[in-house]
Structure formats: structure tokens, C-alpha cells
Design a protein around this motif. Structure first.
Motif, PDB file in Angstrom:
ATOM      1  N   LYS A 282       0.842  -1.191   0.000  1.00  0.00           N
ATOM      2  CA  LYS A 282       0.000   0.000   0.000  1.00  0.00           C
ATOM      3  C   LYS A 282       0.880   1.243   0.000  1.00  0.00           C
ATOM      4  O   LYS A 282       1.830   1.340   0.763  1.00  0.00           O
ATOM      5  CB  LYS A 282      -0.920   0.007   1.221  1.00  0.00           C
ATOM      6  CG  LYS A 282      -1.963  -1.095   1.203  1.00  0.00           C
ATOM      7  CD  LYS A 282      -2.846  -1.019   2.439  1.00  0.00           C
ATOM      8  CE  LYS A 282      -4.010  -2.011   2.329  1.00  0.00           C
ATOM      9  NZ  LYS A 282      -3.563  -3.406   2.247  1.00  0.00           N
ATOM     10  N   ILE A 283       0.550   2.202  -0.861  1.00  0.00           N
ATOM     11  CA  ILE A 283       1.281   3.461  -0.909  1.00  0.00           C
ATOM     12  C   ILE A 283       0.676   4.408   0.112  1.00  0.00           C
ATOM     13  O   ILE A 283      -0.506   4.729   0.067  1.00  0.00           O
ATOM     14  CB  ILE A 283       1.234   4.070  -2.311  1.00  0.00           C
ATOM     15  CG1 ILE A 283       1.964   3.149  -3.297  1.00  0.00           C
ATOM     16  CG2 ILE A 283       1.864   5.460  -2.326  1.00  0.00           C
ATOM     17  CD1 ILE A 283       1.845   3.567  -4.734  1.00  0.00           C
ATOM     18  N   VAL A 284       1.493   4.858   1.032  1.00  0.00           N
ATOM     19  CA  VAL A 284       1.042   5.711   2.133  1.00  0.00           C
ATOM     20  C   VAL A 284       1.331   7.181   1.838  1.00  0.00           C
ATOM     21  O   VAL A 284       0.572   8.060   2.222  1.00  0.00           O
ATOM     22  CB  VAL A 284       1.714   5.282   3.453  1.00  0.00           C
ATOM     23  CG1 VAL A 284       1.270   6.153   4.611  1.00  0.00           C
ATOM     24  CG2 VAL A 284       1.411   3.817   3.749  1.00  0.00           C
ATOM     25  N   ALA A 285       2.441   7.457   1.176  1.00  0.00           N
ATOM     26  CA  ALA A 285       2.776   8.824   0.769  1.00  0.00           C
ATOM     27  C   ALA A 285       3.717   8.739  -0.424  1.00  0.00           C
ATOM     28  O   ALA A 285       4.436   7.758  -0.585  1.00  0.00           O
ATOM     29  CB  ALA A 285       3.422   9.594   1.915  1.00  0.00           C
TER      30      ALA A 285
ATOM     31  N   ILE B  87      -5.377   5.289  11.804  1.00  0.00           N
ATOM     32  CA  ILE B  87      -6.355   5.397  12.884  1.00  0.00           C
ATOM     33  C   ILE B  87      -6.385   4.134  13.738  1.00  0.00           C
ATOM     34  O   ILE B  87      -6.453   4.215  14.970  1.00  0.00           O
ATOM     35  CB  ILE B  87      -7.760   5.706  12.302  1.00  0.00           C
ATOM     36  CG1 ILE B  87      -7.730   7.074  11.612  1.00  0.00           C
ATOM     37  CG2 ILE B  87      -8.815   5.690  13.402  1.00  0.00           C
ATOM     38  CD1 ILE B  87      -8.986   7.433  10.858  1.00  0.00           C
ATOM     39  N   ASN B  88      -6.302   2.959  13.130  1.00  0.00           N
ATOM     40  CA  ASN B  88      -6.301   1.709  13.892  1.00  0.00           C
ATOM     41  C   ASN B  88      -5.060   1.542  14.765  1.00  0.00           C
ATOM     42  O   ASN B  88      -5.018   0.683  15.632  1.00  0.00           O
ATOM     43  CB  ASN B  88      -6.412   0.507  12.951  1.00  0.00           C
ATOM     44  CG  ASN B  88      -7.811   0.336  12.382  1.00  0.00           C
ATOM     45  OD1 ASN B  88      -8.736   1.033  12.796  1.00  0.00           O
ATOM     46  ND2 ASN B  88      -7.968  -0.555  11.430  1.00  0.00           N
ATOM     47  N   HIS B  89      -4.039   2.345  14.491  1.00  0.00           N
ATOM     48  CA  HIS B  89      -2.799   2.247  15.247  1.00  0.00           C
ATOM     49  C   HIS B  89      -2.511   3.508  16.055  1.00  0.00           C
ATOM     50  O   HIS B  89      -1.366   3.826  16.361  1.00  0.00           O
ATOM     51  CB  HIS B  89      -1.641   1.921  14.302  1.00  0.00           C
ATOM     52  CG  HIS B  89      -1.868   0.655  13.544  1.00  0.00           C
ATOM     53  ND1 HIS B  89      -1.723   0.568  12.180  1.00  0.00           N
ATOM     54  CD2 HIS B  89      -2.271  -0.567  13.956  1.00  0.00           C
ATOM     55  CE1 HIS B  89      -2.033  -0.671  11.788  1.00  0.00           C
ATOM     56  NE2 HIS B  89      -2.358  -1.371  12.850  1.00  0.00           N
ATOM     57  N   GLY B  90      -3.590   4.229  16.383  1.00  0.00           N
ATOM     58  CA  GLY B  90      -3.460   5.339  17.319  1.00  0.00           C
ATOM     59  C   GLY B  90      -2.943   6.640  16.733  1.00  0.00           C
ATOM     60  O   GLY B  90      -2.487   7.509  17.475  1.00  0.00           O
TER      61      GLY B  90
ATOM     62  N   ILE C 166      -4.601   7.455  -1.698  1.00  0.00           N
ATOM     63  CA  ILE C 166      -4.901   7.723  -0.287  1.00  0.00           C
ATOM     64  C   ILE C 166      -6.409   7.742  -0.093  1.00  0.00           C
ATOM     65  O   ILE C 166      -7.084   8.733  -0.367  1.00  0.00           O
ATOM     66  CB  ILE C 166      -4.286   9.058   0.161  1.00  0.00           C
ATOM     67  CG1 ILE C 166      -2.849   9.180  -0.335  1.00  0.00           C
ATOM     68  CG2 ILE C 166      -4.355   9.204   1.676  1.00  0.00           C
ATOM     69  CD1 ILE C 166      -1.924   8.027   0.078  1.00  0.00           C
ATOM     70  N   ASN C 167      -6.950   6.638   0.371  1.00  0.00           N
ATOM     71  CA  ASN C 167      -8.390   6.552   0.552  1.00  0.00           C
ATOM     72  C   ASN C 167      -8.737   6.283   2.013  1.00  0.00           C
ATOM     73  O   ASN C 167      -7.869   6.075   2.860  1.00  0.00           O
ATOM     74  CB  ASN C 167      -8.994   5.468  -0.348  1.00  0.00           C
ATOM     75  CG  ASN C 167      -8.314   4.116  -0.140  1.00  0.00           C
ATOM     76  OD1 ASN C 167      -8.054   3.700   0.990  1.00  0.00           O
ATOM     77  ND2 ASN C 167      -8.011   3.430  -1.226  1.00  0.00           N
ATOM     78  N   GLU C 168     -10.017   6.297   2.310  1.00  0.00           N
ATOM     79  CA  GLU C 168     -10.478   6.141   3.687  1.00  0.00           C
ATOM     80  C   GLU C 168     -10.044   4.806   4.291  1.00  0.00           C
ATOM     81  O   GLU C 168      -9.664   4.723   5.460  1.00  0.00           O
ATOM     82  CB  GLU C 168     -12.006   6.254   3.728  1.00  0.00           C
ATOM     83  CG  GLU C 168     -12.575   6.258   5.131  1.00  0.00           C
ATOM     84  CD  GLU C 168     -14.085   6.456   5.128  1.00  0.00           C
ATOM     85  OE1 GLU C 168     -14.692   6.324   6.194  1.00  0.00           O
ATOM     86  OE2 GLU C 168     -14.653   6.752   4.049  1.00  0.00           O
ATOM     87  N   GLU C 169     -10.062   3.751   3.485  1.00  0.00           N
ATOM     88  CA  GLU C 169      -9.670   2.421   3.967  1.00  0.00           C
ATOM     89  C   GLU C 169      -8.199   2.393   4.393  1.00  0.00           C
ATOM     90  O   GLU C 169      -7.850   1.871   5.440  1.00  0.00           O
ATOM     91  CB  GLU C 169      -9.909   1.383   2.865  1.00  0.00           C
ATOM     92  CG  GLU C 169      -9.532  -0.036   3.272  1.00  0.00           C
ATOM     93  CD  GLU C 169      -9.695  -1.021   2.118  1.00  0.00           C
ATOM     94  OE1 GLU C 169      -9.250  -2.167   2.271  1.00  0.00           O
ATOM     95  OE2 GLU C 169     -10.248  -0.630   1.078  1.00  0.00           O
ATOM     96  N   LEU C 170      -7.324   2.985   3.555  1.00  0.00           N
ATOM     97  CA  LEU C 170      -5.900   3.018   3.876  1.00  0.00           C
ATOM     98  C   LEU C 170      -5.647   3.842   5.131  1.00  0.00           C
ATOM     99  O   LEU C 170      -4.868   3.448   5.998  1.00  0.00           O
ATOM    100  CB  LEU C 170      -5.117   3.584   2.702  1.00  0.00           C
ATOM    101  CG  LEU C 170      -3.601   3.691   2.916  1.00  0.00           C
ATOM    102  CD1 LEU C 170      -2.849   3.277   1.662  1.00  0.00           C
ATOM    103  CD2 LEU C 170      -3.184   5.094   3.322  1.00  0.00           C
TER     104      LEU C 170
END
Length: 253
Positions: free
Chosen positions: A50-53, A162-165, A152-156
Motif C-alpha cells: 500500500k502506498i502511504v505517501a 487510525i487503527n494504530h493510534g 490515499i483513501n479512507e480504507e488506507l
């Protein structure tokens, strides 16, 4: 399946840089950048990366990716760069290598380093004098975060942050870049200063440091993560075998 510890999850964030041969321009026009985008997108569908940035400049590319299986990353990059190399050579009637050496990789270990890395990638065009504000540059992920489009979408955002704080708001804030990233070299003066200050702070001499596994690892990680020193450089300045440095970083000894 048990959830991985946060440390393990963050170690699966990788900062990658690829550069044109001899630092030459390999993205000369919009069409070429869009082609590279296309090949990146195709690769994300073929491999579990997954591309994060991202930021695509004229002669190099910065990517921050997330991969559960880091062996997928090499396939992902090879697939993308091979396709672009073939396209670029054909369109410019040339042959030979397009990219300089193998791509460079830097592992991201902490939340602070992760956020600084994103900030560093988005600020690349500003530092290069290509624009005054990072939101003015078309070929980075800064506006992707604002609009939640492209990669960069809501799922990513939910899975990687968000799931990791990590709140979504914190991603786009300016972060003080206390870390060194890939092409920023750790020179000898910096290494000597960091080691000297560390010994003074911990009230140790060099021999005592080498006999204290906990503090030795703490210093090695500081040089490796915060100052982008290579394992070879760390081994040379601390008079430790490179293999041992690698094992200390991985906490195997």
C-alpha cells in the motif's frame, strides 16, 4: 490470528527513494509522471503493498509504503521500475539503465518517525524551490490526503493510521524533522558528537558502553533511526562488526 505488536506493524512502513541514472531527469513532462503513476497503481493491484505517501520529482521519487510481507516490496518496485524503464527508453529512443543503482530503503520504526517521514516527503518540492507551499505541487500525496483520492483513501487511512493510534489530523500537521531521511548523510562530525553526548549523558566511558547491551542498543538505534547512519558506519565508529550491529538492531542479542 493475534494482532501484531505496534512495533512490528510500524516496522512494516518503508521509506523508498529511486533516482535517475547520474541524477538525470527521468520525468521531463506530465505524461511521464502520469505513466509512472499508472505503473505504481498496477503494481499495488499485483502485490500486497500500500502506498502511504509519495512525491515524484524530476529526477527522483519518494515513496512511503506499508507491507505486511516486506518481500513483496522488492517485487513491487521491480515491476514498477521495469515497466517505466521500458516505456522511457522507447519514448526517448534510447537503451540502457534509467534508474541509478537499486532503490534505497529506510525502515520506519516509530509514530514520530512515520509522521516526520510523511512531512519530509510532502516538503520535498518546497525544499527544492519548485513551489512555495506543499499543496501547490501536483505530484505528491499531500492533496490526496486533503481530498482522499488516488492512492490515499479512507480504507488506507483507517488501516495504517487510525487503527494504530494516529489521528488523521496529525498526519498533515507540520512535524519537526529530527530524523534523517535516506539521501541526508550522517557525516563523521555528527556521529562523533552524538556518541560523545550520549556517553556524557549516561556517565559512561567507551569500554563501559560496549559492555552494556541495553545502552549500546539505545545508542545504535539513535544513530540508525534518527541520523540515518548505515550499519557499516555505526560498526566502524563503535568498533563493532557490521553483522553484530545488525543483530543488535533486530534485538537478537
Amino acid at each position: 490470528m493475534p494482532r501484531k505488536s505496534r512495533k512490528d506493524i510500524l516496522s512494516n512502513f518503508l521509506h523508498i527513494m529511486v533516482q535517475g541514472l547520474k541524477k538525470e531527469y527521468i520525468f521531463n513532462k506530465d505524461e511521464e509522471i502520469k505513466k509512472y503513476f499508472k505503473f505504481l497503481l498496477e503494481s499495488t493491484k499485483e502485490f500486497n503493498v500500500k502506498i502511504v505517501a509519495y512525491c515524484i520529482m524530476n529526477n527522483h521519487v519518494h515513496l512511503l509504503v506499508f507491507a505486511e510481507d516486506k518481500t513483496e516490496v522488492s517485487k513491487f518496485m521491480k515491476n514498477t521500475n521495469t515497466k517505466y524503464g521500458i516505456y522511457y527508453n522507447k519514448s526517448h529512443n534510447r537503451c540502457g539503465y534509467v534508474f541509478r543503482n537499486r532503490y534505497k530503503v529506510q525502515e520506519i520504526y516509530t509514530k514520530a518517525q512515520l509522521l516526520s517521514c510523511i512531512n519530509y516527503i510532502h516538503n520535498n518540492p518546497v525544499k527544492a524551490g519548485m513551489c512555495n507551499n506543499k499543496w501547490d505541487y501536483m505530484y505528491s500525496s499531500y492533496n490526496d490526503y486533503l481530498l482522499q483520492k488516488r492512492f490515499i483513501n479512507e480504507e488506507l487511512i483507517k488501516e495504517c493510521f487510525i487503527n494504530h493510534g494516529i489521528s488523521f489530523e496529525s498526519i498533515l500537521k507540520e512535524h519537526h524533522e529530527s530524523y534523517k531521511f535516506i539521501e541526508e548523510k550522517c557525516d563523521d562530525t555528527i556521529k562523533i558528537k552524538v556518541i560523545k553526548e550520549f556517553l556524557q549523558k549516561e556517565n559512561l566511558n567507551f569500554k563501559e558502553l560496549k559492555n552494556n547491551k541495553f545502552l549500546l542498543r539505545k545508542l545504535i538505534l539513535e544513530l540508525y533511526i534518527n541520523y540515518n547512519c548505515t550499519q557499516k558506519e555505526i560498526g566502524e565508529c563503535l568498533q563493532i562488526n557490521k553483522i553484530k550491529v545488525n543483530r543488535i538492531i533486530k534485538n537478537e542479542i
